[in-house]
Design a protein around this motif. Structure first.
Motif, short mmCIF file in Angstrom:
data_model
loop_
_atom_site.label_atom_id
_atom_site.label_comp_id
_atom_site.label_asym_id
_atom_site.label_seq_id
_atom_site.Cartn_x
_atom_site.Cartn_y
_atom_site.Cartn_z
N ARG A 9 0.83 -1.21 0.00
CA ARG A 9 0.00 0.00 0.00
C ARG A 9 0.86 1.26 0.00
O ARG A 9 0.37 2.37 0.04
CB ARG A 9 -0.91 -0.04 1.24
CG ARG A 9 -1.88 1.12 1.40
CD ARG A 9 -2.93 1.15 0.28
NE ARG A 9 -3.89 2.22 0.51
CZ ARG A 9 -3.70 3.49 0.18
NH1 ARG A 9 -2.58 3.87 -0.37
NH2 ARG A 9 -4.63 4.39 0.42
N TYR A 145 1.02 10.80 6.01
CA TYR A 145 0.71 10.04 7.22
C TYR A 145 0.02 10.98 8.20
O TYR A 145 0.59 12.01 8.59
CB TYR A 145 1.98 9.46 7.84
CG TYR A 145 2.65 8.40 7.00
CD1 TYR A 145 2.40 7.05 7.21
CD2 TYR A 145 3.53 8.76 5.98
CE1 TYR A 145 3.01 6.08 6.42
CE2 TYR A 145 4.15 7.79 5.19
CZ TYR A 145 3.88 6.45 5.43
OH TYR A 145 4.49 5.49 4.65
N GLY A 175 -1.28 6.22 5.77
CA GLY A 175 -1.13 5.67 7.11
C GLY A 175 -1.54 6.65 8.19
O GLY A 175 -1.78 7.84 7.93
N ALA A 190 -7.40 0.55 13.82
CA ALA A 190 -6.98 -0.56 12.96
C ALA A 190 -8.18 -1.32 12.42
O ALA A 190 -8.22 -1.70 11.24
CB ALA A 190 -6.06 -1.49 13.74
N MET A 194 -7.68 -0.45 8.60
CA MET A 194 -6.52 -1.26 8.18
C MET A 194 -6.98 -2.64 7.69
O MET A 194 -7.45 -3.44 8.53
CB MET A 194 -5.57 -1.41 9.37
CG MET A 194 -4.19 -1.92 8.99
SD MET A 194 -3.00 -1.72 10.34
CE MET A 194 -3.51 -3.04 11.43
N PRO A 195 -6.75 -2.97 6.40
CA PRO A 195 -6.37 -2.07 5.32
C PRO A 195 -7.57 -1.23 4.87
O PRO A 195 -8.66 -1.47 5.36
CB PRO A 195 -5.92 -3.06 4.24
CG PRO A 195 -6.78 -4.28 4.48
CD PRO A 195 -6.96 -4.35 5.96
N LEU A 197 -5.39 1.55 4.89
CA LEU A 197 -4.34 2.29 5.58
C LEU A 197 -3.59 1.37 6.53
O LEU A 197 -4.07 0.29 6.88
CB LEU A 197 -4.94 3.45 6.38
CG LEU A 197 -5.76 4.49 5.60
CD1 LEU A 197 -6.18 5.62 6.52
CD2 LEU A 197 -4.96 5.02 4.42
N THR A 198 -2.41 1.80 6.96
CA THR A 198 -1.69 1.12 8.03
C THR A 198 -1.71 2.01 9.26
O THR A 198 -1.45 3.22 9.16
CB THR A 198 -0.24 0.82 7.62
OG1 THR A 198 -0.24 0.03 6.44
CG2 THR A 198 0.48 0.07 8.73
N VAL A 199 -2.02 1.43 10.39
CA VAL A 199 -2.00 2.15 11.66
C VAL A 199 -0.71 1.80 12.37
O VAL A 199 -0.40 0.62 12.59
CB VAL A 199 -3.22 1.79 12.53
CG1 VAL A 199 -3.12 2.50 13.89
CG2 VAL A 199 -4.51 2.17 11.82
N TYR A 200 0.05 2.81 12.72
CA TYR A 200 1.32 2.66 13.43
C TYR A 200 1.16 3.30 14.81
O TYR A 200 0.72 4.44 14.91
CB TYR A 200 2.45 3.37 12.69
CG TYR A 200 2.61 2.99 11.24
CD1 TYR A 200 3.46 1.95 10.85
CD2 TYR A 200 1.94 3.69 10.24
CE1 TYR A 200 3.61 1.61 9.51
CE2 TYR A 200 2.09 3.36 8.90
CZ TYR A 200 2.93 2.32 8.54
OH TYR A 200 3.09 1.99 7.23
N SER A 215 -0.13 -4.35 11.56
CA SER A 215 0.72 -3.17 11.44
C SER A 215 2.12 -3.59 11.04
O SER A 215 2.64 -4.62 11.51
CB SER A 215 0.76 -2.42 12.77
OG SER A 215 1.52 -1.22 12.66
#
Length: 313
Positions: A9, A145, A175, A190, A194-195, A197-200, A215
């Motif tokens: 992604r 992000y 993200g 998340a 997610m997906p 997006l990615t959650v960090y 993640s």
């Protein structure tokens, strides 16, 4: 600990430490020390580095200072694609200027807070702020992000705003960095996004939980000196040694707790590098006193917490 820079992604993979910013005696950015620290982290296996976030005292530096520092990092050998830049400022026009500059240099991505000076603003206002930045860059080949840290800036980033931005700019918004230190909130993000997006998460004890949900990395303050430990926690959450890594992180955070976090992290770097200059911070932050620095160093040594990356590139 070798990972590709991005996932399918186009969000980043691995650990991109929230770099501390070394200062000289005049409290200007020490460009050589900043580049040396970035190179040491990349040599230790980090996918890249994050500059001028909260841990890096970003809002304490001017637009000109931040531009120069990114240019100097690249000039001193740090590949632009391995740099994430927090371009957040109180004034959206300044955020836009820094974002355009970073994108033009070819950095991996920009980490951007919602407009944060005024409190109790509506979702519409926060959304309009992001739209002003995204449309103002006038390019589609960059990564945004979203940055959520409400306990610091006093502004929340709602699911509604995130969903609207994702719907409008699916190729740019890749993200979310959730530094709320609220595991339940991170899990809800998340589950919702997610997906694609990615959650960090920024709070290291939450890394195994988010890693198990998919993640792919973290922007971490402790990764300034524990990058391999943090890497395993998020990318190998079920591994046999992860519980031990989590205990090490918990013990480190407990040792840091009596002190202001950023000065304490700089105290750790001063000890590891053998360079007292790392203690310096910009007002309104206040450096640890010599006695507090000595006591923190002794606590970490007694606990045998140490570090896991070479102290020099």
């Amino acid at each position: 600990m070798t990972t590709p820079l991005t996932n399918p992604r186009n969000g980043f993979q691995g650990i991109w430490p929230a770099m501390l910013t070394p200062l000289d005696a005049q409290l200007h950015i020490d460009q050589a020390a900043l580049a040396a620290h970035a190179q040491a982290l990349i040599n230790a296996g980090c996918g890249g580095v994050t500059v001028f976030g909260t841990t890096g005292e970003g809002p304490s530096f001017s637009v000109a200072e931040r531009k120069q520092a990114i240019e100097q990092l690249i000039a001193r050998g740090i590949a632009a694609e391995r740099i994430m830049v927090s371009t957040s400022c109180a004034a959206l026009v300044d955020t836009l200027e820094l974002t355009r500059h970073a994108v033009a240099l070819g950095v991996h991505g920009c980490l951007v807070l919602p407009a944060f000076y005024f409190k109790d603003v509506s979702d519409e206002g926060i959304l309009n702020g992001y739209i002003q930045i995204i449309e103002g860059v006038q390019r589609t080949d960059w990564r945004l992000y979203l940055y959520h840290i409400p306990q610091v800036i006093g502004v929340h980033l709602s699911h509604h705003v995130i969903a609207e931005l994702l719907a409008r700019y699916p190729q740019i918004v890749v993200g979310i960095k959730d530094s709320s230190c609220d595991r339940a909130h991170s899990v809800r993000l998340a589950q919702a996004f997610m997906p694609p997006l990615t959650v960090y998460v920024g709070f290291e004890p939450d890394l195994p939980t988010l890693g198990a949900m998919g993640s792919t990395g973290a922007i971490s303050g402790l990764a300034n000196f524990l990058p391999r430990t943090v890497h395993r926690m998020v990318l190998a959450p079920q591994a046999a040694g992860t519980a031990q890594d989590a205990s090490r992180v918990d013990a480190t955070l407990e040792a840091l707790k009596p002190y202001a976090l950023i000065p304490a992290l700089k105290s750790v770097m001063a000890t590891l590098r053998g360079e007292p200059g790392w203690l310096r911070v910009r007002p309104p932050l206040v450096a640890l006193t010599p006695s507090a620095h000595t006591e923190l160093t002794a606590q970490l040594q007694r606990a045998q917490l140490g570090t896991d990356f070479p102290t020099h590139p």
